[in-house]
Design an enzyme around this catalytic site. Structure first.
Site, short mmCIF file in Angstrom:
data_model
loop_
_atom_site.label_atom_id
_atom_site.label_comp_id
_atom_site.label_asym_id
_atom_site.label_seq_id
_atom_site.Cartn_x
_atom_site.Cartn_y
_atom_site.Cartn_z
N GLY A 121 -55.21 -52.11 -14.97
CA GLY A 121 -55.67 -52.53 -16.29
C GLY A 121 -56.75 -53.59 -16.30
N GLY A 123 -59.58 -53.21 -14.83
CA GLY A 123 -60.88 -52.55 -14.66
C GLY A 123 -61.47 -52.81 -13.29
N SER A 125 -61.36 -50.80 -10.74
CA SER A 125 -61.68 -49.53 -10.09
C SER A 125 -60.68 -49.13 -9.02
CB SER A 125 -63.10 -49.52 -9.53
OG SER A 125 -63.44 -48.17 -9.32
N ASP A 171 -68.75 -47.83 -8.54
CA ASP A 171 -67.37 -48.08 -8.11
C ASP A 171 -67.18 -47.74 -6.64
OD1 ASP A 171 -67.13 -48.53 -10.79
OD2 ASP A 171 -65.79 -46.85 -11.22
P1 ADP Z 1 -59.78 -48.04 -12.77
O1 ADP Z 1 -60.51 -47.21 -11.78
O2 ADP Z 1 -60.68 -48.99 -13.49
O3 ADP Z 1 -58.62 -48.77 -12.18
P2 ADP Z 1 -59.26 -45.46 -13.85
O4 ADP Z 1 -58.67 -44.98 -15.13
O5 ADP Z 1 -60.58 -44.96 -13.44
O6 ADP Z 1 -59.21 -47.05 -13.88
O7 ADP Z 1 -58.26 -45.10 -12.66
C1 ADP Z 1 -56.91 -45.45 -12.77
C2 ADP Z 1 -56.07 -44.27 -12.35
O8 ADP Z 1 -56.15 -44.10 -10.92
C3 ADP Z 1 -54.60 -44.48 -12.62
O9 ADP Z 1 -54.27 -44.11 -13.95
C4 ADP Z 1 -53.96 -43.55 -11.60
O10 ADP Z 1 -54.00 -42.20 -12.04
C5 ADP Z 1 -54.91 -43.66 -10.40
N1 ADP Z 1 -54.44 -44.69 -9.46
C6 ADP Z 1 -54.99 -45.87 -9.20
N2 ADP Z 1 -54.29 -46.57 -8.28
C7 ADP Z 1 -53.24 -45.78 -7.96
C8 ADP Z 1 -52.13 -45.91 -7.07
N3 ADP Z 1 -51.94 -47.01 -6.34
N4 ADP Z 1 -51.26 -44.89 -7.01
C9 ADP Z 1 -51.43 -43.78 -7.74
N5 ADP Z 1 -52.45 -43.59 -8.60
C10 ADP Z 1 -53.35 -44.58 -8.71
MG MG Z 2 -62.00 -45.79 -12.30
#
Ligand code: ADP
Ligand code: MG
Length: 380
Positions: A121, A123, A125, A171
Site C-alpha cells: 500500500g 506504492g 512497487s 519500477d
Molecule cells: P505495487 O507494485 O505498487 O506494490 P501493484 O498493484 O502494482 O502495487 O502490485 C501489488 C500486487 O502484487 C499485489 O496485489 C499482489 O497481487 C502482488 N504481490 C506483491 N507482493 C507480493 C507478495 N509478497 N506475494 C504475493 N503477491 C504479491
Molecule cells: Mg506495481
C-alpha cells in the site's frame, strides 16, 4: 531472510529450493509519468525487498506459494490469467511465460515460494519486485543467465502483456539497477540505466495517508491515453520529443485535458534534468524545490493527486528539516516521498503524522528508507 525463505520453501513443498533471488522495491524520486512518455526518470531501489525461492516440481505443475496469499497451481499446458484471490500469481506466471521470448529456457514445472518485507500500500512497487525475483530464480533453475537489462525488460513485459498494466520501465528498472546510496537514472526510451550518487546526509521518507480515490480503476490507462492523444496532436512519437516551446506554440490545437497532461509531462522531464544538475553540484535546496514543484504539477496539471497527498506535501514542505516532498508513483492514492536533512527524525515524522490526523482523522504510516542494491541471485 534467505535461510527463512529456504525453511518456508521446504515446509510448503517438502523439498529444498534450488535457487533464490531478492529484488527490492523502489521509490520514484522524480519523473512522474515521464517513463511511458519516453522521458527520463530518477528513482531508487530501497532496503525493502521481495524474495523468491524455486526448484523443479515433481508434480508437473507450476506451483506458486507466498506468505499471506492462497497457494496456486497452474497446468503448464494451459496457462491462463488468474482472477480473484489467485490473481497475485499472475505476476510470477507472467514472468514464466516471458522467459522464452527473451531467449531463456522455461522450467517445465516448478515450485516457487515468495516472501517479502515490502509494506503493502505504500506504492513501493512490490509487483516489479516479485517479477524480478521470480525471473532471476526461475532462470537460474535452468542454469540460464542474462543481462540485468534483459531481466528488467522481461519483468516489464510480464506486467504489460500478461497482468495488463501498461507501466513504463521505472519500477523494474529501479529494482534491477539499484545501487547503495545512489539513485537510478533511466532514459526510458532507449532504455539506458545509470546510477548517480545521493549526497551524504540526506534522508528519504515515505508517508502513506491510507487514502485511495474512489475511481482509481483505469485512471492509469486513461492518463496514458491522454498523453498519447497529446503526442499525436503534436505530431511526435512521444511527449519527450516535444520541447516546452513547441508545446506552447501548438497549445491552441490541443484539447484542454491533453494539453494539461502534456504540460505536466514536458515540464516534469525538464525538472528531472534540473535535479540531475542540482545533485551534481550538491545543491540540495534546489533539488528539494524541484521535488515539491513536481508535486504541484501533479496536483494541478496531471490531476493525479488527492487532498490527503496534497496535505502531507503542504505539511512536509513547510517543515525546516524537509528539502522537498512530492507524491511518488502513479498517484490517486499511494504515498508522499520526502527528501530531508538528518535533522528530520522519527519525532518530526510523528509530528507531521499527528498534524495530518487532525485534518483527516487518519494517522499516516511513515517509513525511513535507504537507497540500496538492485536485484540479485542469492547463494543457498
Ligand atoms: P505495487 O507494485 O505498487 O506494490 P501493484 O498493484 O502494482 O502495487 O502490485 C501489488 C500486487 O502484487 C499485489 O496485489 C499482489 O497481487 C502482488 N504481490 C506483491 N507482493 C507480493 C507478495 N509478497 N506475494 C504475493 N503477491 C504479491
Ligand atoms: Mg506495481
Amino acid at each position: 531472510m534467505t535461510s527463512r525463505l529456504a525453511t518456508q520453501f521446504a515446509k510448503v513443498f517438502g523439498h529444498p529450493p534450488v535457487s533464490a533471488a531478492r529484488a527490492p522495491g523502489r521509490i520514484e524520486f522524480i519523473g512522474n509519468h515521464t517513463d511511458y512518455n519516453g522521458g527520463p526518470v530518477l528513482g531508487a531501489a530501497i532496503n525493502r525487498s521481495v524474495w523468491a525461492a524455486a526448484a523443479p516440481s515433481p508434480n508437473g505443475l507450476l506451483n506458486f506459494s507466498s506468505e499471506g496469499h492462497p497457494p496456486v497451481s497452474v497446468d503448464p499446458n494451459a496457462p491462463a490469467k488468474l482472477s480473484g484471490p489467485a490473481s497475485w500469481a499472475n505476476y510470477p506466471l507472467g514472468v514464466w511465460l516471458q522467459l522464452p521470448k527473451f531467449g531463456l529456457r522455461q522450467p517445465a514445472a516448478f515450485d516457487l515460494h515468495v516472501a517479502s518485507d515490502l509494506p503493502p500500500g505504500l506504492g513501493l512497487s512490490s509487483s516489479a519486485a516479485i517479477e524480478l525475483a521470480t525471473a532471476l530464480a526461475l532462470a537460474a533453475l535452468s542454469g540460464a543467465s542474462a543481462s540485468r537489462e534483459t531481466f528488467v525488460k522481461l519483468a516489464r513485459a510480464a506486467e504489460n502483456e500478461f497482468v495488463g498494466m501498461p507501466c513504463g520501465i521505472l519500477d523494474q528498472g529501479c529494482s534491477g539497477f539499484g545501487k547503495k546510496d545512489h539513485l537510478v537514472h533511466i532514459d526510458c526510451r532507449l532504455p539506458a540505466f545509470s546510477n548517480i550518487p545521493l549526497p551524504a546526509g540526506v534522508r528519504l521518507w515515505m508517508f502513506n495517508p491510507h487514502a485511495k480515490h474512489a475511481l482509481t480503476d483505469g485512471f492509469y490507462a486513461a492518463r496514458h491515453a491522454e498523453c498519447q492523444q497529446a503526442a499525436a496532436a503534436l505530431n511526435v512519437p512521444f511527449l519527450a520529443n516535444a520541447s516546452p516551446d513547441q508545446l506552447e506554440a501548438a497549445a491552441y490545437s490541443l484539447p484542454e485535458i491533453p494539453l494539461k497532461r502534456a504540460r505536466h509531462v514536458i515540464g516534469e522531464i525538464a525538472r528531472v534534468r534540473q535535479v540531475c544538475d542540482a545533485l551534481a553540484r550538491g545543491d540540495l535546496s534546489e533539488t528539494g524545490r524541484l521535488l515539491t514543484a513536481s508535486h504541484r504539477s501533479s496536483q494541478h496539471l496531471f490531476e493525479n493527486s488527492i487532498p490527503e497527498l496534497d496535505n502531507l506535501v503542504d505539511l512536509l514542505a513547510a517543515h525546516p528539516g524537509v528539502l522537498g516532498a512530492r507524491l511518488s508513483g502513479g498517484g490517486f492514492g499511494g504515498s508522499v516521498m520526502a527528501l530531508t536533512t538528518a535533522a528530520f527524525t522519527l519525532k518530526q515524522a510523528e509530528q507531521i503524522a499527528f498534524a495530518h490526523h487532525q485534518k483527516f482523522h487518519v494517522f499516516p504510516d511513515f517509513l525511513p528508507l535507504q537507497a540500496d542494491a538492485g536485484a540479485e541471485l542469492l547463494p543457498l
